[in-house]
Design an enzyme around this catalytic site. Structure first.
Site, PDB file in Angstrom:
ATOM      1  N   HIS A 156      11.807 -14.947  12.650  1.00 35.03           N
ATOM      2  CA  HIS A 156      11.685 -14.428  11.833  1.00 35.03           C
ATOM      3  C   HIS A 156      12.248 -12.800  11.974  1.00 35.03           C
ATOM      4  O   HIS A 156      11.881 -12.174  10.097  1.00 35.03           O
ATOM      5  CB  HIS A 156       9.980 -14.655  11.638  1.00 35.03           C
ATOM      6  CG  HIS A 156       9.955 -16.079  10.932  1.00 35.03           C
ATOM      7  ND1 HIS A 156       9.673 -16.895  10.420  1.00 35.03           N
ATOM      8  CD2 HIS A 156       9.360 -17.261  12.127  1.00 35.03           C
ATOM      9  CE1 HIS A 156       9.156 -18.101  10.580  1.00 35.03           C
ATOM     10  NE2 HIS A 156       9.174 -18.161  11.193  1.00 35.03           N
ATOM     11  N   ASP A 364      13.821  -5.080   8.336  1.00 36.12           N
ATOM     12  CA  ASP A 364      12.501  -6.245   7.827  1.00 36.12           C
ATOM     13  C   ASP A 364      13.166  -7.388   8.070  1.00 36.12           C
ATOM     14  O   ASP A 364      14.405  -7.364   7.676  1.00 36.12           O
ATOM     15  CB  ASP A 364      12.343  -6.036   6.291  1.00 36.12           C
ATOM     16  CG  ASP A 364      10.619  -7.107   5.928  1.00 36.12           C
ATOM     17  OD1 ASP A 364      10.644  -8.140   6.710  1.00 36.12           O
ATOM     18  OD2 ASP A 364       9.855  -6.430   4.827  1.00 36.12           O
TER      19      ASP A 364
HETATM   20  P1  ADP Z   1       5.494  -9.733   5.648  1.00 35.56           P
HETATM   21  O1  ADP Z   1       5.958 -10.757   6.623  1.00 35.56           O
HETATM   22  O2  ADP Z   1       6.394  -9.022   7.781  1.00 35.56           O
HETATM   23  O3  ADP Z   1       4.934  -9.037   6.053  1.00 35.56           O
HETATM   24  P2  ADP Z   1       7.095 -10.518   4.102  1.00 35.56           P
HETATM   25  O4  ADP Z   1       7.613  -9.649   2.351  1.00 35.56           O
HETATM   26  O5  ADP Z   1       8.187 -11.901   4.038  1.00 35.56           O
HETATM   27  O6  ADP Z   1       6.458  -9.768   4.709  1.00 35.56           O
HETATM   28  O7  ADP Z   1       5.721 -11.606   3.568  1.00 35.56           O
HETATM   29  C1  ADP Z   1       4.497 -11.070   3.462  1.00 35.56           C
HETATM   30  C2  ADP Z   1       3.753 -11.992   2.380  1.00 35.56           C
HETATM   31  O8  ADP Z   1       2.579 -11.746   2.524  1.00 35.56           O
HETATM   32  C3  ADP Z   1       4.052 -12.453   1.179  1.00 35.56           C
HETATM   33  O9  ADP Z   1       4.425 -13.853   0.780  1.00 35.56           O
HETATM   34  C4  ADP Z   1       3.495 -11.276   0.105  1.00 35.56           C
HETATM   35  O10 ADP Z   1       2.965 -12.239  -1.245  1.00 35.56           O
HETATM   36  C5  ADP Z   1       2.380 -11.784   0.920  1.00 35.56           C
HETATM   37  N1  ADP Z   1       1.267 -10.265   0.518  1.00 35.56           N
HETATM   38  C6  ADP Z   1       1.640  -9.293   0.889  1.00 35.56           C
HETATM   39  N2  ADP Z   1       1.104  -8.215   0.795  1.00 35.56           N
HETATM   40  C7  ADP Z   1      -0.460  -8.892  -0.311  1.00 35.56           C
HETATM   41  C8  ADP Z   1      -1.855  -9.027  -0.963  1.00 35.56           C
HETATM   42  N3  ADP Z   1      -2.411  -7.885  -1.123  1.00 35.56           N
HETATM   43  N4  ADP Z   1      -2.296 -10.089  -1.206  1.00 35.56           N
HETATM   44  C9  ADP Z   1      -1.300 -11.335  -1.172  1.00 35.56           C
HETATM   45  N5  ADP Z   1      -0.418 -11.211  -0.812  1.00 35.56           N
HETATM   46  C10 ADP Z   1      -0.074 -10.714   0.085  1.00 35.56           C
END
Ligand code: ADP
Length: 459
Positions: A156, A364
């Site tokens: 991932h 990322d």
């Molecule tokens: P990573 O897996 O590195 O954290 P991604 O952007 O691929 O990054 O996925 C992050 C996920 O976490 C997304 O689905 C996003 O909506 C969720 N997310 C991030 N911050 C929040 C938050 N404050 N509240 C709810 N969901 C969140």
């Protein structure tokens, strides 16, 4: 159809689709279709650890089986090797990577014990799909125990170029272990190429057409499978009553002002410091935005026990404080920086009410926030996605404004373009983006991977 066995660090949630992200939903769907076993860490630390009893729960045709780890496993495998060695190296941060022999040993030992608990549960006609950097050597350990089932692995996070990866002590052992898989999936073709190049340069591999690589006596298939979101549900979330409440609240707060939004786990790979600086430059270099364009940054802390994460948090608070101190007015706060999580519906509403989605990771694997931002927009009056070239998402999202997050001034310039963009251009860009987000969604990701895995020719 063969039973599907999924292995990932965390398991579920299976029932609570409001809490599950798109990926968990996609995996649950796949398990439902063929019947399946989902195996992983329970999230619990106990004295018996991996030697304790299996915890099994059955939901319809899905068995969820988890095991605990002990405090030492947590320290060595999880907090040590995966988070302080592999995560920074795979995100190109050799400056933050720490190399400790005992972490390395702990990482392999935990993988071996997971393999030993999983192996007796496997049936001859299963297919096995292992997820992510916590379990890079797991396939090799299952093979050593006698597993002959097709094994797929999906990474991932990014796969670094060989110039970076070869700095990792015992990189060879790690990559050779991956060769026990039949199929290795990456987020982007760039990652796949890095993997192939590593094998060509370090292992005297030969690559054949169709992504097949022969190395170290094995032939495997490597391909890109860009992860997507459940775009349809997310678009529906964005027009739900919950989301509309957020849109209305924000509209009342913002009036005719514009909002830029950032949503990230608080992590040094996300480029948050550079992002705050770029927004500061926007206000400095284009003063017409003062009092008119604000930044809402949502960044719940993660991995709070690690120094690098504490430092970044302090740095962000400092920069936000400086910018607010300098530009705020009695009725306008430039940066609103929130460190808590939100329901997915609420988040969808916040995206929809924001004119710009600012996604600027330094590195990322994919970045799903970029895709969520697009899916949440109102097609009649959509916002603009400003996206780092170093997010995997940039490979497929034609229509975003692409930035180099290290170039703070350049990012500010692009932000200025974004806040000034005409409705016609916004609609045109968004419709291309939205098509891509719906085409490459979580279901198609999962189906493509499993179709290839079911058909790999074993050698
Ligand atoms: P990573 O897996 O590195 O954290 P991604 O952007 O691929 O990054 O996925 C992050 C996920 O976490 C997304 O689905 C996003 O909506 C969720 N997310 C991030 N911050 C929040 C938050 N404050 N509240 C709810 N969901 C969140």
């Amino acid at each position: 159809m063969s039973r599907l066995v999924i292995v990932s660090n965390r398991v579920g949630p299976v029932r609570d689709s409001a809490r599950a992200g798109g990926l968990a939903v996609a995996i649950v769907e796949a398990l439902r279709e063929s019947g399946g076993l989902w195996f992983g860490w329970s999230g619990e630390i106990s004295e018996q650890g991996t030697h304790g009893p299996l915890k099994t729960e059955t939901v319809g045709r899905i068995d969820l089986t988890t095991i605990d780890i002990d405090a030492e496993d947590y320290r060595l495998h999880y907090a040590g090797y995966t988070n302080r060695t592999l995560w920074p190296v795979f995100h190109y941060r050799l400056d933050l990577a720490e190399f400790e022999r005992e972490w390395l040993d702990g990482y392999y030992a935990v993988n071996e014990r997971f393999a030993a608990r999983l192996y007796p549960l496997l049936r001859p006609d299963d297919i096995v799909w292992i997820h992510d950097y916590h379990f890079l050597p797991l396939a090799a350990q299952l093979r050593a125990m006698g597993a002959e089932q097709p094994i797929g692995f999906f990474l991932h996070i990014p796969f670094p170029v060989p110039e970076i990866l070869t700095a990792l002590p015992s990189h060879r052992r790690l990559v050779r272990a991956m060769l026990s898989c039949d199929l290795i999936g990456f987020q982007t073709d760039r990652d796949r190429r890095s993997f192939e190049r590593y094998l060509l340069e370090e292992e005297e591999a030969t690559a054949t057409a169709g992504g097949r690589i022969r190395a170290h006596g094995r032939t495997i298939t490597a391909a890109a499978f860009p992860v997507g979101i459940d775009a349809e549900s997310f678009s529906r979330f964005a027009v739900s009553a919950d989301a509309q409440r957020q849109v209305d609240r924000l509209a009342a707060l913002l009036g005719d002002r514009l909002q830029i939004i950032g949503v990230d786990r608080l992590d040094y790979s996300k480029g948050l410091v550079e992002r705050f600086r770029a927004y500061g430059e926007l206000l400095e270099n284009y003063p017409e935005n003062r009092g008119r364009v604000s930044l809402l940054q949502i960044a719940p802390p993660s991995r709070e026990e690690l120094d690098a994460y504490i430092e970044i948090r302090q740095e962000l608070e400092r920069i936000a404080g400086n910018i607010n101190g300098r530009y705020a007015d009695f009725d306008w706060t430039p940066i609103r920086y929130i460190t808590r999580g939100f329901q997915r519906r609420t988040l969808a509403g916040l995206y929809r009410a924001s004119r710009v989605g600012l996604v600027t990771p330094l590195r990322d694997g994919m970045n799903l926030v970029a895709k969520e931002y697009v899916a949440a927009q109102d097609g009649e009056d959509p916002g603009v996605l400003v996206l780092s070239r170093f997010a995997g998402a940039a490979e497929a999202l034609d229509g975003a404004l692409i930035v180099n997050p290290y170039n703070v001034e350049g990012t500010a310039e692009v932000l200025q373009r974004a806040v000034q963009m005409s409705l016609t251009e916004r609609r045109d860009r968004w419709s291309r983006l939205n098509q891509a987000v719906h085409r490459q969604d979580a279901a198609s990701w999962r189906e493509r991977f499993l179709t290839v895995l079911r058909n790999v020719r074993r050698e």
